[in-house]
Design a protein around this motif. Structure first.
Motif, PDB file in Angstrom:
ATOM      1  N   ASP A   1       0.856  -1.184   0.000  1.00 37.27           N
ATOM      2  CA  ASP A   1       0.000   0.000   0.000  1.00 37.27           C
ATOM      3  C   ASP A   1       0.890   1.232   0.000  1.00 37.27           C
ATOM      4  OD1 ASP A   1      -2.950  -0.814   0.369  1.00 37.27           O
ATOM      5  OD2 ASP A   1      -1.902  -2.034   1.872  1.00 37.27           O
ATOM      6  N   THR A   2       0.717   2.079  -1.003  1.00 37.07           N
ATOM      7  CA  THR A   2       1.503   3.311  -1.068  1.00 37.07           C
ATOM      8  C   THR A   2       0.699   4.393  -1.770  1.00 37.07           C
ATOM      9  OG1 THR A   2       3.564   2.047  -1.217  1.00 37.07           O
ATOM     10  CG2 THR A   2       3.674   4.365  -1.823  1.00 37.07           C
ATOM     11  N   THR A   3       0.724   5.596  -1.195  1.00 40.07           N
ATOM     12  CA  THR A   3       0.105   6.767  -1.814  1.00 40.07           C
ATOM     13  C   THR A   3       1.162   7.853  -1.933  1.00 40.07           C
ATOM     14  OG1 THR A   3      -2.072   6.252  -0.890  1.00 40.07           O
ATOM     15  CG2 THR A   3      -1.694   8.520  -1.620  1.00 40.07           C
ATOM     16  N   THR A   4       1.308   8.392  -3.136  1.00 43.38           N
ATOM     17  CA  THR A   4       2.357   9.372  -3.425  1.00 43.38           C
ATOM     18  C   THR A   4       1.774  10.510  -4.249  1.00 43.38           C
ATOM     19  OG1 THR A   4       4.136   7.731  -3.358  1.00 43.38           O
ATOM     20  CG2 THR A   4       4.550   9.698  -4.650  1.00 43.38           C
ATOM     21  N   ALA A   5       2.274  11.718  -4.004  1.00 40.26           N
ATOM     22  CA  ALA A   5       1.836  12.900  -4.746  1.00 40.26           C
ATOM     23  C   ALA A   5       3.043  13.610  -5.341  1.00 40.26           C
ATOM     24  CB  ALA A   5       1.050  13.850  -3.834  1.00 40.26           C
ATOM     25  N   GLY A   6       2.810  14.336  -6.406  1.00 37.87           N
ATOM     26  CA  GLY A   6       3.892  15.081  -7.054  1.00 37.87           C
ATOM     27  C   GLY A   6       3.472  15.500  -8.444  1.00 37.87           C
ATOM     28  N   GLY A   7       4.438  15.479  -9.369  1.00 39.59           N
ATOM     29  CA  GLY A   7       4.132  15.871 -10.740  1.00 39.59           C
ATOM     30  C   GLY A   7       5.264  16.658 -11.352  1.00 39.59           C
ATOM     31  N   TYR A   8       4.914  17.491 -12.327  1.00 36.52           N
ATOM     32  CA  TYR A   8       5.939  18.279 -13.006  1.00 36.52           C
ATOM     33  C   TYR A   8       5.358  19.618 -13.463  1.00 36.52           C
ATOM     34  CZ  TYR A   8       3.699  16.749 -17.378  1.00 36.52           C
ATOM     35  OH  TYR A   8       2.796  16.512 -18.378  1.00 36.52           O
ATOM     36  N   VAL A   9       6.243  20.586 -13.636  1.00 36.86           N
ATOM     37  CA  VAL A   9       5.894  21.909 -14.152  1.00 36.86           C
ATOM     38  C   VAL A   9       6.911  22.280 -15.215  1.00 36.86           C
ATOM     39  CG1 VAL A   9       5.560  24.344 -13.630  1.00 36.86           C
ATOM     40  CG2 VAL A   9       4.879  22.617 -11.952  1.00 36.86           C
ATOM     41  N   ASN A  10       6.446  22.688 -16.390  1.00 31.61           N
ATOM     42  CA  ASN A  10       7.323  23.075 -17.485  1.00 31.61           C
ATOM     43  C   ASN A  10       7.077  24.520 -17.897  1.00 31.61           C
ATOM     44  OD1 ASN A  10       8.393  20.496 -17.676  1.00 31.61           O
ATOM     45  ND2 ASN A  10       6.983  19.857 -19.294  1.00 31.61           N
ATOM     46  N   TYR A  11       8.163  25.221 -18.214  1.00 33.95           N
ATOM     47  CA  TYR A  11       8.055  26.525 -18.867  1.00 33.95           C
ATOM     48  C   TYR A  11       8.412  26.339 -20.338  1.00 33.95           C
ATOM     49  CZ  TYR A  11       9.265  31.111 -20.630  1.00 33.95           C
ATOM     50  OH  TYR A  11       9.345  32.226 -21.415  1.00 33.95           O
ATOM     51  N   LYS A  12       7.526  26.752 -21.209  1.00 30.26           N
ATOM     52  CA  LYS A  12       7.699  26.576 -22.650  1.00 30.26           C
ATOM     53  C   LYS A  12       7.701  27.942 -23.327  1.00 30.26           C
ATOM     54  CE  LYS A  12       5.453  23.266 -24.655  1.00 30.26           C
ATOM     55  NZ  LYS A  12       4.359  22.432 -25.248  1.00 30.26           N
ATOM     56  N   THR A  13       8.791  28.234 -24.033  1.00 30.12           N
ATOM     57  CA  THR A  13       8.861  29.512 -24.741  1.00 30.12           C
ATOM     58  C   THR A  13       7.928  29.490 -25.951  1.00 30.12           C
ATOM     59  OG1 THR A  13      10.619  28.896 -26.298  1.00 30.12           O
ATOM     60  CG2 THR A  13      11.306  29.677 -24.111  1.00 30.12           C
ATOM     61  N   ALA A  14       7.659  30.683 -26.479  1.00 32.01           N
ATOM     62  CA  ALA A  14       6.983  30.751 -27.767  1.00 32.01           C
ATOM     63  C   ALA A  14       7.978  30.324 -28.848  1.00 32.01           C
ATOM     64  CB  ALA A  14       6.475  32.159 -28.016  1.00 32.01           C
ATOM     65  N   ARG A  15       7.488  30.042 -30.028  1.00 33.37           N
ATOM     66  CA  ARG A  15       8.368  29.589 -31.108  1.00 33.37           C
ATOM     67  C   ARG A  15       8.890  30.794 -31.902  1.00 33.37           C
ATOM     68  NH1 ARG A  15       9.361  24.647 -32.704  1.00 33.37           N
ATOM     69  NH2 ARG A  15       7.610  23.791 -31.490  1.00 33.37           N
ATOM     70  N   TYR A  16      10.221  30.831 -32.078  1.00 37.21           N
ATOM     71  CA  TYR A  16      10.873  31.934 -32.798  1.00 37.21           C
ATOM     72  C   TYR A  16      11.776  31.343 -33.873  1.00 37.21           C
ATOM     73  CZ  TYR A  16      14.115  35.812 -33.658  1.00 37.21           C
ATOM     74  OH  TYR A  16      14.889  36.787 -34.250  1.00 37.21           O
ATOM     75  N   ASN A  17      11.502  31.691 -35.132  1.00 36.33           N
ATOM     76  CA  ASN A  17      12.252  31.129 -36.261  1.00 36.33           C
ATOM     77  C   ASN A  17      12.291  29.604 -36.213  1.00 36.33           C
ATOM     78  OD1 ASN A  17      12.794  33.578 -37.478  1.00 36.33           O
ATOM     79  ND2 ASN A  17      14.803  33.807 -36.504  1.00 36.33           N
TER      80      ASN A  17
ATOM     81  N   PHE B   1      12.329  27.751 -33.534  1.00 33.85           N
ATOM     82  CA  PHE B   1      12.924  27.231 -32.304  1.00 33.85           C
ATOM     83  C   PHE B   1      11.981  27.417 -31.116  1.00 33.85           C
ATOM     84  CE2 PHE B   1      16.696  27.902 -34.909  1.00 33.85           C
ATOM     85  CZ  PHE B   1      17.448  26.762 -34.629  1.00 33.85           C
ATOM     86  N   GLN B   2      11.984  26.424 -30.248  1.00 33.02           N
ATOM     87  CA  GLN B   2      11.226  26.493 -28.999  1.00 33.02           C
ATOM     88  C   GLN B   2      11.992  25.742 -27.918  1.00 33.02           C
ATOM     89  OE1 GLN B   2       7.397  24.295 -28.584  1.00 33.02           O
ATOM     90  NE2 GLN B   2       6.553  26.279 -27.970  1.00 33.02           N
ATOM     91  N   ALA B   3      12.079  26.338 -26.729  1.00 32.22           N
ATOM     92  CA  ALA B   3      12.799  25.718 -25.617  1.00 32.22           C
ATOM     93  C   ALA B   3      11.813  25.375 -24.501  1.00 32.22           C
ATOM     94  CB  ALA B   3      13.878  26.647 -25.081  1.00 32.22           C
ATOM     95  N   VAL B   4      12.084  24.266 -23.814  1.00 28.66           N
ATOM     96  CA  VAL B   4      11.266  23.823 -22.687  1.00 28.66           C
ATOM     97  C   VAL B   4      12.189  23.430 -21.557  1.00 28.66           C
ATOM     98  CG1 VAL B   4       9.664  22.064 -21.856  1.00 28.66           C
ATOM     99  CG2 VAL B   4       9.377  23.006 -24.143  1.00 28.66           C
ATOM    100  N   VAL B   5      11.887  23.890 -20.341  1.00 30.44           N
ATOM    101  CA  VAL B   5      12.635  23.464 -19.163  1.00 30.44           C
ATOM    102  C   VAL B   5      11.645  23.259 -18.027  1.00 30.44           C
ATOM    103  CG1 VAL B   5      13.098  25.850 -18.431  1.00 30.44           C
ATOM    104  CG2 VAL B   5      14.558  23.978 -17.604  1.00 30.44           C
ATOM    105  N   GLY B   6      11.838  22.191 -17.275  1.00 26.36           N
ATOM    106  CA  GLY B   6      10.874  21.901 -16.222  1.00 26.36           C
ATOM    107  C   GLY B   6      11.504  21.211 -15.031  1.00 26.36           C
ATOM    108  N   ILE B   7      10.744  21.173 -13.953  1.00 25.14           N
ATOM    109  CA  ILE B   7      11.147  20.447 -12.755  1.00 25.14           C
ATOM    110  C   ILE B   7      10.075  19.413 -12.434  1.00 25.14           C
ATOM    111  CG2 ILE B   7      12.515  22.310 -11.765  1.00 25.14           C
ATOM    112  CD1 ILE B   7      10.110  23.009 -10.019  1.00 25.14           C
ATOM    113  N   GLU B   8      10.467  18.405 -11.679  1.00 23.17           N
ATOM    114  CA  GLU B   8       9.538  17.346 -11.325  1.00 23.17           C
ATOM    115  C   GLU B   8       9.899  16.800  -9.956  1.00 23.17           C
ATOM    116  OE1 GLU B   8      10.406  14.298 -14.282  1.00 23.17           O
ATOM    117  OE2 GLU B   8      11.710  13.376 -12.794  1.00 23.17           O
ATOM    118  N   GLY B   9       8.992  16.070  -9.366  1.00 24.81           N
ATOM    119  CA  GLY B   9       9.279  15.445  -8.087  1.00 24.81           C
ATOM    120  C   GLY B   9       8.083  14.683  -7.563  1.00 24.81           C
ATOM    121  N   GLN B  10       8.320  13.904  -6.538  1.00 24.71           N
ATOM    122  CA  GLN B  10       7.234  13.194  -5.874  1.00 24.71           C
ATOM    123  C   GLN B  10       7.590  12.996  -4.409  1.00 24.71           C
ATOM    124  OE1 GLN B  10       6.835   9.364  -7.846  1.00 24.71           O
ATOM    125  NE2 GLN B  10       8.397   8.414  -6.561  1.00 24.71           N
TER     126      GLN B  10
END
Length: 430
Positions: free
Chosen positions: A72-88, A90-99
């Motif tokens: 029996d195990t209950t865990t919470a967490g997830g992830y959050v990403n910042y996504k730039t708009a697309r320029y020429n 190109f698009q960049a994404v960086v995020g953090i995650e955890g539980q």
């Protein structure tokens, strides 16, 4: 402060800091932010967006995998990403995650037990028309190299380069994988799922890199269609895996039948870290639509027995072991087809939307293991599984929130006790 408390603090502070910094960016109401590509480099950041998924997963088992252990195990967490708009392009994404584990019984579920925090998705993408290149930490959807975290807490990520041209049905794709991170870890490494299995003969394997190449083509044939795909995956100093699939659909026939066939083959190469690999699988599937909503699927796979080979002919899958059966047509849900040995596998499944917000289904699977494999262990035996599942997606002010439930049992021939499992999840996507 204990390590667990420190990780909790870092996770909360990290998410808070990221969200604060992103939401502090000037929010432009210009039409430029609505364009596919922004015209100014500064708009690449000012028109960026935040997306993510907050999740809670609760697993419970009885006689887990026929080991007389309850979990029996209950865990919470997830992830959050910042996504730039697309320029020429190109698009960049960086995020953090955890539980973080919230509660557990006398025996915990390993993948939900460790408190984790770290960098998640972090990549640079360039897209021009139908061509796309993604470099960095990313999700993938290749055969036996997929995103197996949809109903888990953290993403299942790969570090590498993915190039593709075309669309979902017509494509050319090449992928190089350097490292990976499972849904239970927070670090990328030259590892695989066998390294985490104390009962695996491949605990000491090291995958420095994996290369994948795939082709797909759809043919429209008047009142029919034919979709085909073929893949070659090379696991360095281990083995090559070849996979092919074809789906023939009839658009104007009653119940809209789709008939599919698949084949998988693997052979050892180089230093042969997995020993002798000689695996052949063949499968067939029939999909029907008895009503506009109801889908009925019948699947079959045969894994050929090969003496003196890995798993007596089973298919090695370093990233899907004890995780997913991936493209196999016939598969139980709580265990993986390729981990159950050579033999015959059968699955039938019914699924349907239920009202406006729900989706429900049930699946029955049966495994008839080859007699030679049965002699290796008392756990290598014929088995059947009955499983029910459902999803509920909220709308209105609660849009993005969903509930999921998987519950079922497996019965192993010769074992009087059922293996019961329940998986409940709460997800909020934003």
């Amino acid at each position: 402060m204990s390590n667990i408390r420190l990780k909790k603090a870092l996770l909360l502070c990290g998410i808070s800091s990221l969200c604060s910094s992103v939401f502090a960016l000037p929010l432009s109401s210009d039409d430029a932010c609505k364009a596919t590509n922004v015209s100014d480099f500064s708009q690449m950041f000012s028109c960026g967006s935040v997306e993510g998924s907050l999740r809670l997963a609760s697993y419970s088992t009885n006689n887990a995998y026929f080991s007389n252990i309850s979990q029996d195990t209950t865990t919470a967490g997830g992830y959050v990403n910042y996504k730039t708009a697309r320029y020429n392009g190109f698009q960049a994404v960086v995020g953090i995650e955890g539980q973080n584990r919230l509660s557990h019984g006398s025996h915990s579920v390993s993948e939900l037990s460790d408190g984790t925090f770290g960098i998640g998705e972090a990549y640079l993408n360039w897209t021009q028309d139908k061509f796309s290149v993604t470099v960095g930490n990313q999700k993938l959807d290749l055969p036996f190299v997929g995103d197996y975290s949809f109903y888990r807490v953290q993403p299942f990520l790969y570090q590498g380069v993915d190039m593709k041209y075309g669309d979902v049905d017509n494509f050319v794709r090449a992928t190089y994988i350097n490292k990976y991170k499972s849904y239970g870890d927070d670090n990328f490494a030259h590892r695989d799922r066998y390294n985490d299995d104390p009962y695996s003969a491949a605990q000491n394997t090291r995958l420095d890199h994996v290369t994948n190449f795939g082709l797909g083509k759809k043919f429209n044939l008047n009142d029919k269609y034919l979709k085909t795909q073929a893949w070659v995956e090379s696991y360095e100093d281990s083995f090559n895996l070849y996979y092919g699939e074809a789906n023939l659909g009839f658009n104007k026939v009653k119940w809209n039948p789709e008939v599919s066939v698949q084949a998988a083959y693997a052979n050892d190469i180089g230093d042969a870290q997995f020993g002798k690999v000689d695996s052949t699988s063949l499968g067939a599937q029939l999909k029907l639509k008895p009503t506009d909503k109801l889908t009925w699927r019948i699947g079959y796979d045969h894994v050929f027995k090969k003496n003196n080979a890995w798993g007596l002919g089973s298919l090695p899958t370093p990233y899907a072991h004890n995780t997913s059966s991936d493209p196999y047509f016939a598969q139980p849900f709580f265990t993986s087809t390729q981990d159950l040995g050579p033999g015959d596998f059968y699955t039938t499944e019914l699924s349907s939307p239920f009202g406006q917000n729900a989706f429900v289904g049930t699946r029955l699977s049966y495994v008839a293991v080859n007699d030679s494999y049965k002699k290796l262990s008392s756990l290598n035996n014929d088995m059947y599984e009955v499983m029910f599942y459902g999803f509920y997606n909220f709308t209105g002010s609660l849009k993005g929130l969903s509930l999921s439930e998987f519950v079922g049992f497996q019965k192993l021939q010769g074992d009087a006790n059922l293996f019961l499992q329940n998986r409940f999840g709460i997800t909020y996507n934003f």
